[in-house]
Design a protein around this motif. Structure first.
Motif, short mmCIF file in Angstrom:
data_model
loop_
_atom_site.label_atom_id
_atom_site.label_comp_id
_atom_site.label_asym_id
_atom_site.label_seq_id
_atom_site.Cartn_x
_atom_site.Cartn_y
_atom_site.Cartn_z
N ALA A 345 -11.11 -15.87 0.89
CA ALA A 345 -12.15 -14.51 -0.77
C ALA A 345 -11.57 -12.65 -0.29
O ALA A 345 -11.75 -12.79 0.90
N ASP A 346 -11.11 -12.42 -1.02
CA ASP A 346 -11.08 -11.39 -0.92
C ASP A 346 -12.06 -10.10 -1.80
O ASP A 346 -12.91 -10.69 -1.86
N ILE A 347 -11.77 -8.81 -0.65
CA ILE A 347 -12.29 -8.18 -1.66
C ILE A 347 -12.07 -6.74 -1.82
O ILE A 347 -10.82 -6.30 -1.74
N ALA A 348 -12.90 -6.18 -3.19
CA ALA A 348 -12.16 -4.62 -4.03
C ALA A 348 -13.15 -4.42 -3.38
O ALA A 348 -14.32 -4.56 -3.60
N ILE A 349 -12.97 -2.82 -3.39
CA ILE A 349 -13.81 -1.69 -3.47
C ILE A 349 -13.58 -0.76 -4.77
O ILE A 349 -12.27 -0.57 -5.13
N ASN A 350 -14.44 -1.26 -4.88
CA ASN A 350 -14.61 0.66 -6.57
C ASN A 350 -15.55 1.28 -6.17
O ASN A 350 -15.90 1.92 -5.63
N ALA A 351 -14.05 2.97 -6.28
CA ALA A 351 -14.25 3.95 -6.16
C ALA A 351 -14.87 4.74 -6.73
O ALA A 351 -13.83 5.08 -7.85
N GLU A 352 -15.38 5.77 -6.42
CA GLU A 352 -15.77 6.95 -7.93
C GLU A 352 -15.21 8.46 -7.54
O GLU A 352 -15.18 8.96 -6.11
N LEU A 353 -14.58 9.03 -8.39
CA LEU A 353 -14.23 10.35 -8.14
C LEU A 353 -15.24 11.51 -8.43
O LEU A 353 -14.42 12.43 -8.37
N GLU A 354 -16.68 10.74 -9.04
CA GLU A 354 -17.50 12.03 -9.79
C GLU A 354 -18.48 10.86 -9.63
O GLU A 354 -18.54 9.75 -9.37
N VAL A 355 -19.75 11.76 -8.97
CA VAL A 355 -21.25 10.78 -9.72
C VAL A 355 -21.19 10.20 -10.80
O VAL A 355 -21.34 11.64 -11.58
N PRO A 356 -21.52 8.98 -11.82
CA PRO A 356 -21.36 9.31 -13.14
C PRO A 356 -22.25 9.66 -13.42
O PRO A 356 -23.70 9.16 -12.85
N PRO A 401 1.30 -2.36 7.20
CA PRO A 401 -0.26 -1.97 6.33
C PRO A 401 -1.23 -2.67 6.88
O PRO A 401 -0.94 -4.16 7.29
N LEU A 402 -2.68 -2.75 5.81
CA LEU A 402 -3.34 -2.96 5.83
C LEU A 402 -3.24 -3.41 3.86
O LEU A 402 -3.55 -2.85 3.54
N THR A 403 -3.72 -5.25 4.08
CA THR A 403 -3.61 -5.62 2.58
C THR A 403 -4.84 -5.63 1.45
O THR A 403 -4.91 -5.70 1.00
N ARG A 404 -6.35 -5.49 3.13
CA ARG A 404 -7.27 -5.63 2.31
C ARG A 404 -7.66 -3.83 2.25
O ARG A 404 -7.82 -3.47 3.43
N PRO A 405 -9.15 -3.46 1.73
CA PRO A 405 -9.05 -4.39 0.06
C PRO A 405 -8.66 -4.16 -0.86
O PRO A 405 -7.25 -3.38 -0.57
N THR A 406 -8.64 -4.39 -2.18
CA THR A 406 -8.35 -4.45 -3.05
C THR A 406 -8.97 -2.80 -3.23
O THR A 406 -10.20 -3.47 -3.70
N LEU A 407 -7.65 -1.52 -3.64
CA LEU A 407 -8.67 -0.48 -3.58
C LEU A 407 -8.73 -0.48 -5.12
O LEU A 407 -7.58 -0.03 -5.69
N PHE A 408 -10.22 -0.01 -6.04
CA PHE A 408 -9.90 0.65 -8.03
C PHE A 408 -10.00 1.93 -7.66
O PHE A 408 -11.25 2.10 -7.13
N LEU A 409 -9.40 2.27 -8.23
CA LEU A 409 -10.04 4.24 -8.09
C LEU A 409 -10.52 4.15 -9.53
O LEU A 409 -9.46 4.45 -10.90
N LYS A 410 -11.79 4.77 -10.10
CA LYS A 410 -12.05 5.20 -11.52
C LYS A 410 -11.86 6.50 -11.64
O LYS A 410 -12.65 7.38 -11.31
N VAL A 411 -10.80 7.00 -12.94
CA VAL A 411 -10.92 7.75 -13.73
C VAL A 411 -11.33 8.16 -14.40
O VAL A 411 -10.90 7.87 -15.79
N ARG A 412 -12.62 9.37 -13.94
CA ARG A 412 -13.28 9.64 -15.44
C ARG A 412 -12.85 11.22 -16.38
O ARG A 412 -12.30 11.94 -14.98
N LYS A 413 -13.42 11.60 -17.19
CA LYS A 413 -13.36 13.12 -17.35
C LYS A 413 -13.09 13.83 -16.66
O LYS A 413 -12.06 14.51 -16.51
N ARG A 414 -14.44 14.17 -16.04
CA ARG A 414 -14.53 14.77 -15.38
C ARG A 414 -13.84 15.64 -14.26
O ARG A 414 -12.90 16.53 -13.57
N SER A 415 -13.18 14.37 -13.56
CA SER A 415 -12.67 14.13 -12.06
C SER A 415 -11.24 14.77 -12.40
O SER A 415 -10.73 15.37 -11.75
#
Ligand SMILES: [Zn+2]
Length: 761
Positions: A345-356, A401-415
């Motif tokens: 089982a793989d791991i993903a992290i969804n990270a935010e550049l601002e508080v939605p 390198p560390l290959t986990r987690p898969t890191l998703f960076l969410k780019v919203r307008k304000r950031s």
């Protein structure tokens, strides 16, 4: 007595059945006392003791048994053991003579053949009427006796019965009696070959053997034959067939119930140690890893943590950067190490550049239980993300390198328009430059809605369904059915209507398979209780929101299907592009037709590479003439091995990303010399502004030499530093969108890794 020879004594000892039974009994059970032997032979210790003592004396004088002076128990001499074996042989011969048969059963015992057991099994397992069951069992008994089989097993009897059923045209009954399992040869092959294709471990062998049984179970028992046949003949591909009838493909967790102590990480609180409410950042990270570990058995592909840096921000409030980094480092090593051992089982992290905006006023869960809001932790969430990215950039102690987690960076307008997140962006581009292990989500595209999450298997989920909570949290992809588009084109033979009709038939079949999967999961959660955390009550619902979880329908071979149907290339013909769009629109339209009752999503992503299997089946069935035809395009709408300019690819793939809301990825595979992070930064912004790409990543190839512990960029079979070229060189690149070391590449992953197009920015 001494005048008698030993042989005479033995023969007279054997002249009585009670004495023969005593020998057999001690040979089977080991030393026994006088009374125990009497009891086991159903003799009365009061009335039969005299007679029994006489029997034992006879055996003793024939030197077949002796009594142990300290325990008083009788045991067999070596001679006694030989004679006991002789008795068994005589008994077998008698049985054969009489036509009696002995059966080795699946519970590893040997029992006399009983016809009644066949009758019972036929009625219990296949609902065969009694009269028919009786006649079949009689026929089986007669024929087996005639054959005089020496080593009769329960499995062999079953095969025999199956043959009789087939001969009588009773195929339906035979189907129900199928025995699942592998030939001995296959299991041996798995044991011998596992180390060469994967990280070796005995557990892996065990899993592969189990996979074979459960995949057959799914195809024979769980799915209707129309669906199983469509998979077997290669019209569709059922992803995760080995686990289809046990668990969903992935899940998006909500950390809050675990951080505020509302739920134990394993659901019941019985299996794992648990903080009721973590009081520190280290404690919170421990909770996250425990959750991931216990859930890794409950998903086939991956788990994702959404709003990772926002939900954990309250825990770093009074910590300095060094302490935060150190805790993150421990967390990542622990995560990478444990999951490597436990498997898949793989791991993903969804990270935010601002508080939605929808999270701003939501009550924050923190270590002190104060009632503040997530918007109060904006700065901490950015600091946490920046430090996380920096630690991800570091190599481990042996320079890889560390290959986990898969890191998703969410780019919203304000950031993008404020400077607040600029340090985070810089760290992200540096990570992309170093290892390529960051994925950029363009959250500004209107069809991404207020919230979107991607998982490690590259499936996608958004808040268009209900709201950001019900739509994207505590839900997961049920599973994924892949359509073989070229097969549809071959069957249509140039006829547009037939093509669309066949497409709709397969969509209908896929919907049925996915709705069966949902019913099965309901049963596994609530009746079989195999998924304890999922069924746990939280805020008026089960932790896993089954009814909000989507089924995914994906495809392979879009450009090949279009090329066959029109003779034109998708990359340079509008007519070809029109047909491709029509195909994906039809899929998308079908899934949207099911709203609001059923959540189905179209995707260009398969969960396991399936194009190779489907291409080979098309060759085997004569659809494709050439034996060395190229494997169908997978994970992309344009062929990946043809050179097409990046800008053109972005434009065309952009048309499809908004139609594939169940998953997509644009993988920008870059050649060496690799651009600097500043160049990556400029390109990221330009792609966000000018292309409709929902998810993209930059991929860098590198090679690791475990002998001199050195990383070199590019793919090198020989270490440029120390000259080593053995099997401790590992190549890294993204295959089908995920970073994978060459040690676990399959043959078509190797093809993908070595032969797909690289770009220069
Ligand atoms: Zn080296």
């Amino acid at each position: 007595m001494s005048s008698k020879s030993l042989l005479e004594s033995i023969l007279s000892a054997l002249s009585n059945e009670v004495r023969a039974e005593v020998l057999k009994l001690i040979s089977m059970e080991g030393p026994l006392s006088f009374t125990t032997i009497m009891e086991k032979l159903d003799m009365n210790p009061k009335t039969d003791a005299g007679k029994f003592g006489y029997h034992l004396r006879m055996l003793n004088e024939a030197e077949l048994i002796k009594s142990d002076e300290s325990s008083g128990k009788y045991y067999l001499t070596l001679l006694g053991q030989d004679v006991a074996n002789f008795i068994y042989g005589v008994e077998d011969a008698v049985r054969r003579k009489k036509g009696d048969m002995l059966v080795r059963t699946s519970s590893l015992t040997i029992e006399p053949f009983e016809r009644k057991k066949i009758v019972d099994a036929l009625m219990r397992e296949a609902s065969v009427p009694r009269k028919l069951a009786e006649s079949i069992s009689k026929e089986a008994e007669d024929r087996l006796k005639k054959l005089q089989v020496r080593y009769l097993t329960a499995a062999l009897i079953r095969e025999f019965i199956n043959t009789i059923l087939l001969e009588k045209g009773l195929e339906e009954y035979r189907h129900a009696l199928t025995r699942l399992g592998q030939p001995v040869y296959d299991v041996t092959t798995t044991i011998k070959n596992t180390a060469f294709r994967d990280y070796p471990s005995p557990e892996k062998v065990h899993m592969l053997a189990g996979d074979a049984v459960l995949e057959e179970y799914t195809l024979l028992k769980v799915l209707p034959r129309t669906i199983a046949d469509a998979h077997l003949c290669g019209a569709i591909h059922l992803n995760n067939a080995n686990y289809w009838s046990l668990r969903p493909a992935d899940i998006h967790h909500d950390l809050r119930p675990f951080l505020d102590g509302a739920l134990p990480v394993d659901g019941t609180g019985l299996a794992m140690p648990t903080h009721s409410r973590p009081k520190s950042f280290t404690g919170a990270l421990y909770t996250v890893n425990s959750l991931l570990r216990s859930t890794s058995a409950m998903v086939s592909n991956s788990q994702s943590i959404g709003f990772f840096n926002i939900f954990l921000a309250p825990f770093i409030k009074n910590m300095d950067d060094d302490a935060v980094e150190s805790a993150i480092r421990d967390f990542l090593y622990d995560m990478n190490g444990c999951l490597m051992v436990s498997g898949n089982a793989d791991i993903a992290i969804n990270a935010e550049l601002e508080v939605p905006s929808f999270l701003e006023d939501v009550k924050a869960v923190g270590p002190d239980g104060k009632s503040d809001k997530y918007s109060d932790y904006y700065d901490e969430s950015l600091r946490l993300l920046r430090l996380f990215l920096d630690v991800m950039s570091e190599p481990d102690g042996s320079s890889k390198p560390l290959t986990r987690p898969t890191l998703f960076l969410k780019v919203r307008k304000r950031s993008l328009v404020t400077d607040k997140a600029s340090a985070c962006f810089e760290s992200a581009y540096k990570l992309a430059e170093r290892w390529g292990s960051v994925y950029f989500i363009n959250q500004m595209l209107p069809w991404q809605h207020s919230n979107v999450f991607y998982n490690s298997d590259l499936s996608r989920i958004d808040s268009e369904w209900k709201d950001w909570e019900s739509g994207t949290m505590r839900v997961g992809s049920l599973d994924n059915i892949t359509l073989n588009l070229p097969r549809i084109a071959y069957d249509a033979n140039g006829d547009d209507d037939r093509m669309m009709e066949r497409l709709r038939e397969l969509l209908e079949l896929s919907r049925e398979a996915l709705s069966i999967k949902k019913q099965i999961l309901e049963e596994r959660m609530h009746i079989d209780r195999l998924l304890p955390l999922y069924r746990e009550e939280y805020e008026g619902n089960n932790y896993f929101r089954l009814n909000d979880s989507p089924g995914i329908i994906s495809y392979v071979g879009l450009p090949e299907a279009v090329k066959y149907h029109t003779g034109l290339d998708l990359s340079d013909s509008n007519d070809a592009l029109k047909l491709a769009t029509r195909i994906v629109d039809t899929m998308n339209g079908y899934t949207r037709q099911m709203l609001p009752s059923t959540r189905l999503l179209t995707s260009s992503i398969t969960f396991e590479p399936s194009a190779q299997r489907l291409t080979q089946l098309d060759i085997a069935s004569g659809y494709l003439k050439s034996k060395d035809a190229q494997i169908y395009t997978e994970h992309s709408n344009l062929p990946l091995t043809t050179a097409i300019p990046l800008r053109k690819r972005l434009n065309i793939e952009g048309l499809f990303h908004q139609k594939t809301k169940g998953g997509h990825l644009f993988d920008i595979r870059l050649a060496e010399p690799f651009p600097t992070y500043e160049v990556l930064s400029n390109n990221t912004k330009r792609i966000m502004e000018t292309a409709a790409i929902g998810l993209f990543t930059f991929t860098r190839d590198y090679s690791y030499c475990a002998r001199c512990r050195n990383v070199t960029y590019g793919l090198h079979a020989k270490c440029p530093k120390c000259g080593y070229d053995g099997n401790r060189i590992v190549l890294y690149t993204k295959t089908y969108g995920r970073i994978k070391p060459s040690k676990i590449w399959s043959t078509n992953e190797r093809e993908f890794a070595l032969n797909t197009q690289r770009f220069t920015l």
